[in-house]
Design a protein around this motif. Structure first.
Motif, short mmCIF file in Angstrom:
data_model
loop_
_atom_site.label_atom_id
_atom_site.label_comp_id
_atom_site.label_asym_id
_atom_site.label_seq_id
_atom_site.Cartn_x
_atom_site.Cartn_y
_atom_site.Cartn_z
N VAL A 1 -7.58 -50.52 19.90
CA VAL A 1 -8.10 -51.07 21.16
C VAL A 1 -6.96 -51.27 22.17
CG1 VAL A 1 -9.21 -53.07 22.23
CG2 VAL A 1 -10.04 -52.20 20.04
N SER A 2 -5.83 -51.83 21.69
CA SER A 2 -4.68 -52.04 22.59
C SER A 2 -4.11 -50.72 23.07
CB SER A 2 -3.59 -52.84 21.86
OG SER A 2 -4.05 -54.13 21.55
N LEU A 3 -4.01 -49.74 22.18
CA LEU A 3 -3.50 -48.43 22.58
C LEU A 3 -4.39 -47.78 23.62
CD1 LEU A 3 -2.25 -46.88 19.21
CD2 LEU A 3 -0.87 -47.59 21.16
N GLY A 4 -5.70 -47.95 23.46
CA GLY A 4 -6.63 -47.38 24.44
C GLY A 4 -6.43 -47.98 25.82
N ARG A 5 -6.26 -49.31 25.88
CA ARG A 5 -6.01 -49.96 27.17
C ARG A 5 -4.70 -49.45 27.79
NH1 ARG A 5 -7.35 -55.56 24.37
NH2 ARG A 5 -9.59 -55.66 24.75
N ALA A 6 -3.63 -49.40 26.97
CA ALA A 6 -2.33 -48.97 27.49
C ALA A 6 -2.40 -47.52 27.97
CB ALA A 6 -1.26 -49.14 26.43
N ALA A 7 -3.08 -46.67 27.20
CA ALA A 7 -3.15 -45.25 27.57
C ALA A 7 -3.93 -45.06 28.87
CB ALA A 7 -3.81 -44.46 26.44
N CYS A 8 -5.05 -45.77 29.03
CA CYS A 8 -5.84 -45.65 30.27
C CYS A 8 -5.03 -46.13 31.47
CB CYS A 8 -7.13 -46.46 30.16
SG CYS A 8 -8.35 -45.76 29.06
N GLY A 9 -4.39 -47.29 31.33
CA GLY A 9 -3.59 -47.82 32.44
C GLY A 9 -2.44 -46.91 32.78
N LEU A 10 -1.76 -46.39 31.75
CA LEU A 10 -0.63 -45.49 31.98
C LEU A 10 -1.07 -44.20 32.67
CD1 LEU A 10 1.71 -45.55 28.87
CD2 LEU A 10 2.42 -45.64 31.25
N ALA A 11 -2.18 -43.64 32.20
CA ALA A 11 -2.66 -42.38 32.79
C ALA A 11 -2.93 -42.56 34.28
CB ALA A 11 -3.92 -41.92 32.06
N ILE A 12 -3.59 -43.66 34.62
CA ILE A 12 -3.89 -43.91 36.04
C ILE A 12 -2.61 -44.18 36.83
CG2 ILE A 12 -5.10 -45.45 37.64
CD1 ILE A 12 -7.15 -45.93 35.37
N GLY A 13 -1.75 -45.06 36.30
CA GLY A 13 -0.52 -45.43 37.01
C GLY A 13 0.42 -44.25 37.19
N VAL A 14 0.62 -43.47 36.14
CA VAL A 14 1.52 -42.32 36.24
C VAL A 14 0.96 -41.27 37.20
CG1 VAL A 14 2.51 -40.38 34.95
CG2 VAL A 14 2.56 -42.68 33.98
N SER A 15 -0.35 -41.03 37.13
CA SER A 15 -0.96 -40.04 38.05
C SER A 15 -0.79 -40.47 39.50
CB SER A 15 -2.45 -39.88 37.72
OG SER A 15 -2.62 -39.46 36.40
N LEU A 16 -1.06 -41.75 39.79
CA LEU A 16 -0.90 -42.24 41.16
C LEU A 16 0.56 -42.18 41.59
CD1 LEU A 16 -3.31 -45.33 41.19
CD2 LEU A 16 -3.57 -43.20 42.47
N GLY A 17 1.46 -42.56 40.68
CA GLY A 17 2.89 -42.54 41.01
C GLY A 17 3.38 -41.14 41.34
N VAL A 18 2.96 -40.16 40.55
CA VAL A 18 3.37 -38.76 40.80
C VAL A 18 2.79 -38.28 42.13
CG1 VAL A 18 3.08 -36.39 40.00
CG2 VAL A 18 3.70 -38.19 38.37
N ALA A 19 1.51 -38.55 42.36
CA ALA A 19 0.86 -38.08 43.60
C ALA A 19 1.52 -38.69 44.83
CB ALA A 19 -0.63 -38.43 43.55
N LEU A 20 1.76 -40.00 44.79
CA LEU A 20 2.38 -40.65 45.96
C LEU A 20 3.81 -40.19 46.16
CD1 LEU A 20 0.97 -44.28 45.45
CD2 LEU A 20 0.29 -42.61 47.19
N ALA A 21 4.56 -39.98 45.06
CA ALA A 21 5.94 -39.51 45.19
C ALA A 21 5.99 -38.10 45.79
CB ALA A 21 6.62 -39.52 43.83
N LEU A 22 5.05 -37.25 45.42
CA LEU A 22 5.01 -35.91 46.00
C LEU A 22 4.71 -35.98 47.49
CD1 LEU A 22 3.11 -33.93 43.21
CD2 LEU A 22 5.52 -33.71 43.85
#
Length: 262
Positions: free
Chosen positions: A67-88
């Protein structure tokens, strides 16, 4: 004066990095068994190991860890995707920098944990505020590192690409992004560490499953052995995440000369 001669195994033992942690654990165990440290204050290492084994056998730890891994993975996927898009957007054009960089710099100064009351008002007390907190906190390490990596690309490489007739898209995909990859991976390592840190706090928000839920229940019953087990699992998650990025870094940047080999 004759010099003292030590056996070779003793010399190796003195230089081993695992010796001091083992000595600390032995002191901890001795202090617990002698009653110097009560179990209600801090459980003995032997009791922690026994509790870990029983939680593994019953499946309680594995279920809550997923359950904890699922939360961390979902948050990371969203955060990393937004971070990459905004940095580009901010890194590749002056207009994008003007539109994106200032708001991001303002938001990154906000403590992510201070936003938890607001996220609860917006998203309720379910899974969404926990995932949103992790996404918000992991966005900035990725953005800052990738943005700096893009802006630090050698202009001569871009000029060489243009002289070979590369299009703008080809310059970005074949020159800019590979050159900025080391910085992106550094950002990912920070993001993984931040995700584990925020997960610890986010799971204190009305969780009904997960490692934070176990810690809350253990706190109510003063089970410090379960709390220590969960903290060890959190530490293991952080270490595993860091090793994963290091592995990716080794494979993706095999072409890069290294200062220290091996």
């Amino acid at each position: 004066m004759a010099s003292t001669q030590f056996p070779s195994w003793l010399k190796r033992l003195k230089r081993a990095r695992w010796v001091s942690p083992v000595i600390l654990i032995l002191i901890w165990e001795a202090a617990s068994r002698s009653g110097l440290i009560p179990d209600r204050t801090l459980a003995a290492p032997s009791l922690v190991i026994g509790t870990l084994w029983s939680m593994l056998v019953s499946g309680e730890l594995a279920g809550n860890l997923l359950v904890s891994l699922g939360r961390a993975a979902c948050g990371l996927a969203i955060g990393v995707s937004l971070g990459v898009a905004l940095a580009l957007i901010a890194g590749l054009t002056r207009e994008g920098e003007a539109a994106v960089d200032s708001p991001v710099q303002m938001l990154r100064t906000l403590p992510a944990l201070a936003l938890s009351p607001l996220f609860i008002v917006w998203f309720g007390i379910g899974e969404t505020p926990k995932i949103a907190l992790i996404a918000f906190a992991t966005l900035f390490p990725v953005y800052l590192n990738l943005y700096n990596g893009i802006r630090a690309v050698d202009v001569r490489l871009i000029d060489a690409g243009r002289s070979f007739g590369l299009s703008r898209l080809q310059i970005v995909t074949e020159i800019v992004l590979p050159s900025a990859l080391p910085q992106l991976l550094v950002g990912l390592r920070y993001a993984f560490s931040v995700a584990v840190l925020i997960l610890v706090v986010a799971e204190q928000i009305n969780a009904s499953a997960g490692l934070g839920f176990l810690i809350n229940n253990a706190r109510d019953f003063m089970r410090t052995d379960i709390i220590v087990v969960c903290l060890l699992v959190y530490a293991g998650l952080g270490l595993a995440a860091d090793q994963t990025v290091r592995f990716i870094e080794t494979r993706a940047l095999a072409w890069r000369p290294k200062l220290v080999e091996g």
